[in-house]
Scaffold this active site. Structure first.
Site, PDB file in Angstrom:
ATOM      1  N   LYS A  67     -11.777   3.977   7.983  1.00  0.00           N
ATOM      2  CA  LYS A  67     -12.346   3.842   6.631  1.00  0.00           C
ATOM      3  C   LYS A  67     -11.914   2.476   6.097  1.00  0.00           C
ATOM      4  CE  LYS A  67      -8.410   6.293   4.596  1.00  0.00           C
ATOM      5  NZ  LYS A  67      -7.943   7.309   3.678  1.00  0.00           N
ATOM      6  N   ASP A  95      -3.154   2.096  10.574  1.00  0.00           N
ATOM      7  CA  ASP A  95      -2.969   3.519  10.260  1.00  0.00           C
ATOM      8  C   ASP A  95      -3.371   4.457  11.401  1.00  0.00           C
ATOM      9  OD1 ASP A  95      -2.407   5.869   9.075  1.00  0.00           O
ATOM     10  OD2 ASP A  95      -3.702   5.588   7.314  1.00  0.00           O
ATOM     11  N   ASP A 102      -9.292   8.224  11.484  1.00  0.00           N
ATOM     12  CA  ASP A 102      -9.232   7.923  10.043  1.00  0.00           C
ATOM     13  C   ASP A 102      -9.771   6.515   9.777  1.00  0.00           C
ATOM     14  OD1 ASP A 102      -8.798   8.626   7.418  1.00  0.00           O
ATOM     15  OD2 ASP A 102      -6.625   8.301   7.459  1.00  0.00           O
ATOM     16  N   ALA A 134       3.883   7.591   3.153  1.00  0.00           N
ATOM     17  CA  ALA A 134       4.355   6.260   3.540  1.00  0.00           C
ATOM     18  C   ALA A 134       4.182   5.254   2.412  1.00  0.00           C
ATOM     19  CB  ALA A 134       3.571   5.777   4.761  1.00  0.00           C
ATOM     20  N   GLY A 139       0.834  -1.190   0.000  1.00  0.00           N
ATOM     21  CA  GLY A 139       0.000   0.000   0.000  1.00  0.00           C
ATOM     22  C   GLY A 139       0.865   1.233   0.000  1.00  0.00           C
ATOM     23  N   ARG A 140       0.219   2.369  -0.248  1.00  0.00           N
ATOM     24  CA  ARG A 140       0.979   3.611  -0.336  1.00  0.00           C
ATOM     25  C   ARG A 140       0.067   4.761   0.043  1.00  0.00           C
ATOM     26  NH1 ARG A 140       5.438   5.732  -3.300  1.00  0.00           N
ATOM     27  NH2 ARG A 140       6.126   3.662  -3.902  1.00  0.00           N
ATOM     28  N   THR A 196     -10.457  11.635   6.091  1.00  0.00           N
ATOM     29  CA  THR A 196     -10.775  11.466   4.677  1.00  0.00           C
ATOM     30  C   THR A 196     -12.173  12.036   4.430  1.00  0.00           C
ATOM     31  OG1 THR A 196      -9.429   9.491   4.754  1.00  0.00           O
ATOM     32  CG2 THR A 196     -10.920   9.698   2.865  1.00  0.00           C
ATOM     33  N   ASN A 206      -8.305   1.355   5.860  1.00  0.00           N
ATOM     34  CA  ASN A 206      -7.528   1.196   7.091  1.00  0.00           C
ATOM     35  C   ASN A 206      -8.035   0.043   7.964  1.00  0.00           C
ATOM     36  OD1 ASN A 206      -5.765   3.250   6.445  1.00  0.00           O
ATOM     37  ND2 ASN A 206      -7.010   4.832   7.434  1.00  0.00           N
TER      38      ASN A 206
HETATM   39  P1  ADP Z   1      -1.039   5.713   5.189  1.00  0.00           P
HETATM   40  O1  ADP Z   1      -0.858   6.492   6.435  1.00  0.00           O
HETATM   41  O2  ADP Z   1      -0.081   6.118   4.123  1.00  0.00           O
HETATM   42  O3  ADP Z   1      -2.456   5.635   4.721  1.00  0.00           O
HETATM   43  P2  ADP Z   1      -1.337   2.970   6.106  1.00  0.00           P
HETATM   44  O4  ADP Z   1      -0.802   2.591   7.429  1.00  0.00           O
HETATM   45  O5  ADP Z   1      -2.800   3.136   5.990  1.00  0.00           O
HETATM   46  O6  ADP Z   1      -0.555   4.246   5.570  1.00  0.00           O
HETATM   47  O7  ADP Z   1      -0.868   1.885   5.028  1.00  0.00           O
HETATM   48  C1  ADP Z   1      -1.195   2.070   3.657  1.00  0.00           C
HETATM   49  C2  ADP Z   1      -1.773   0.785   3.100  1.00  0.00           C
HETATM   50  O8  ADP Z   1      -0.789  -0.263   3.208  1.00  0.00           O
HETATM   51  C3  ADP Z   1      -3.002   0.247   3.840  1.00  0.00           C
HETATM   52  O9  ADP Z   1      -4.167   0.865   3.379  1.00  0.00           O
HETATM   53  C4  ADP Z   1      -2.922  -1.241   3.468  1.00  0.00           C
HETATM   54  O10 ADP Z   1      -3.403  -1.465   2.171  1.00  0.00           O
HETATM   55  C5  ADP Z   1      -1.400  -1.505   3.469  1.00  0.00           C
HETATM   56  N1  ADP Z   1      -0.976  -1.987   4.798  1.00  0.00           N
HETATM   57  C6  ADP Z   1      -0.706  -1.226   5.885  1.00  0.00           C
HETATM   58  N2  ADP Z   1      -0.357  -1.973   6.942  1.00  0.00           N
HETATM   59  C7  ADP Z   1      -0.435  -3.257   6.533  1.00  0.00           C
HETATM   60  C8  ADP Z   1      -0.232  -4.527   7.187  1.00  0.00           C
HETATM   61  N3  ADP Z   1       0.129  -4.570   8.456  1.00  0.00           N
HETATM   62  N4  ADP Z   1      -0.419  -5.653   6.464  1.00  0.00           N
HETATM   63  C9  ADP Z   1      -0.776  -5.592   5.160  1.00  0.00           C
HETATM   64  N5  ADP Z   1      -0.997  -4.433   4.494  1.00  0.00           N
HETATM   65  C10 ADP Z   1      -0.822  -3.282   5.156  1.00  0.00           C
HETATM   66 MG    MG Z   2      -4.128   4.619   5.501  1.00  0.00          MG
END
Ligand code: ADP
Ligand code: MG
Length: 329
Positions: A160, A179, A158, A45, A40-41, A198, A163
């Site tokens: 949604k 998140d 946040d 991050a 994810g992105r 969001t 997350n």
């Molecule tokens: P941001 O603050 O950039 O939104 P997130 O913590 O939400 O970062 O992570 C972005 C995305 O990465 C998430 O929406 C999910 O798709 C993926 N992701 C985050 N943490 C995990 C995890 N522990 N296992 C698998 N995928 C993850």
């Molecule tokens: Mg997120």
């Protein structure tokens, strides 16, 4: 990185108690990053799948930039880390394994949720989409996690579908809340305002620059339930301003096609959350006792009630809540 960082007493008290060691040895010495498997992105991050070399265990590593828009935001990442540390014992919230720091990034090594975001099922059609019977246990689990956060005076801010992750898709596994980049710890003598999540999921008090409370998350839970059950976003407008207008006017149509097939109790659940006055919204604890999610209520009765009864049930339910004002934390 707005004025809520170093001067924020709430954040500071959290930060002072951080126990997790921040490692500075090269991350690549300890972990093998899986090539071409970005999980994810976000804005600041990127999350990558990786394997701990010594154990073979798979993790999700969240690489977070420390500098954002020319400002040092290391403290923001420390706050996310502190919240994760505090929530570590709870199975509904993603576990933090280790933390690394490089000159430009912090790396949060998280438990891996192999099933990905529930967003995928929310927007899917046909067999891929959640059924009403699948949404109920997932919503229970989300509420268990949120109830834990709120009992510890933490607001996520946040919530949604992007997350909320799953441990597996087939068979349908458990949920993991991720998140905590916007989350805060509430403090009795310090009001918190204006943390923008969001657009589609933000509560009216955020738009009105009114105090944030645990009820702010409960609004998002209402939107989340609607999206999980119908695959559509209740307040989404043509643009951001349109969405904000729909939220502030609570412009929501409970007679929409997608809602017609749901039991009245599911609609009543949503209605108990999408209420302008934060104090009148159901709490996470109350939601867990709601008849839609109760496992001891016979499904026949539940499913027999159709949308037509919803308004009546809702009035009883919400007015009950409003007679007992909640503490605003
Ligand atoms: P941001 O603050 O950039 O939104 P997130 O913590 O939400 O970062 O992570 C972005 C995305 O990465 C998430 O929406 C999910 O798709 C993926 N992701 C985050 N943490 C995990 C995890 N522990 N296992 C698998 N995928 C993850
Ligand atoms: Mg997120």
């Amino acid at each position: 990185c707005v004025g809520s960082t170093k001067t924020d007493r709430i954040g500071t008290s959290l930060l002072e108690n951080i126990q997790t060691q921040i490692r500075t040895e090269p991350f690549e010495d300890i972990y093998r990053v899986t090539p071409n498997r970005e999980l994810g992105r976000g804005k600041f991050a990127v999350v990558r799948r990786c394997t701990e070399k010594s154990t073979g265990t798979v993790y999700a590593a969240k690489f977070v930039r420390k500098r954002r828009k020319g400002q040092d935001c290391r403290v923001e990442v420390l706050r996310e880390m502190a919240v994760l540390e505090l929530t570590n014992p709870n199975p509904r919230i993603i576990n933090l394994h280790q933390v690394y720091e490089t000159p430009t990034e912090m790396i949060l090594v998280l438990e891996y949720a192999a099933g990905g975001e529930i967003f995928d099922q929310c927007v899917a059609e046909g067999d891929e989409a959640f059924t009403h019977q699948e949404v109920k246990p997932l919503m229970r689990q989300i509420l268990e996690g949120v109830d834990f956060l709120h009992r510890n005076n933490i607001v996520h801010l946040d919530l949604k579908p992007q997350n909320i992750l799953l441990t597996s898709v087939r068979p349908l596994g458990d949920i993991k809340i991720v998140d905590f980049g916007l989350s805060r710890r509430l403090c009795q003598n310090h009001e918190l305002r204006e943390i923008m999540g969001t657009p589609e999921y933000v509560a009216p008090e955020i738009l009105n620059y009114e105090p944030i409370s645990t009820a702010t998350d409960m609004w998002s839970i209402g939107v989340l339930a609607y999206v999980m059950l119908t695959g559509t976003s209740p307040f989404l407008g043509d643009d951001k301003q349109g969405t904000f207008l729909n939220i502030s006017q609570i412009n929501i149509d409970y007679t929409e096609g997608e809602l017609q097939d749901l039991p009245a109790s599911a609609i009543n659940f949503i209605q108990s959350l999408l209420i302008k006055e934060p104090k009148c919204r159901a709490t996470a604890e109350e939601c867990l006792r709601h008849h839609w999610l109760r496992t001891d209520v016979p499904q026949k009765t539940d499913d027999a009630q159709k949308t037509g009864d919803a308004q009546k049930t809702d009035k009883d339910f919400t007015s009950d809540f409003c007679q007992q004002p909640r503490s605003s934390l």
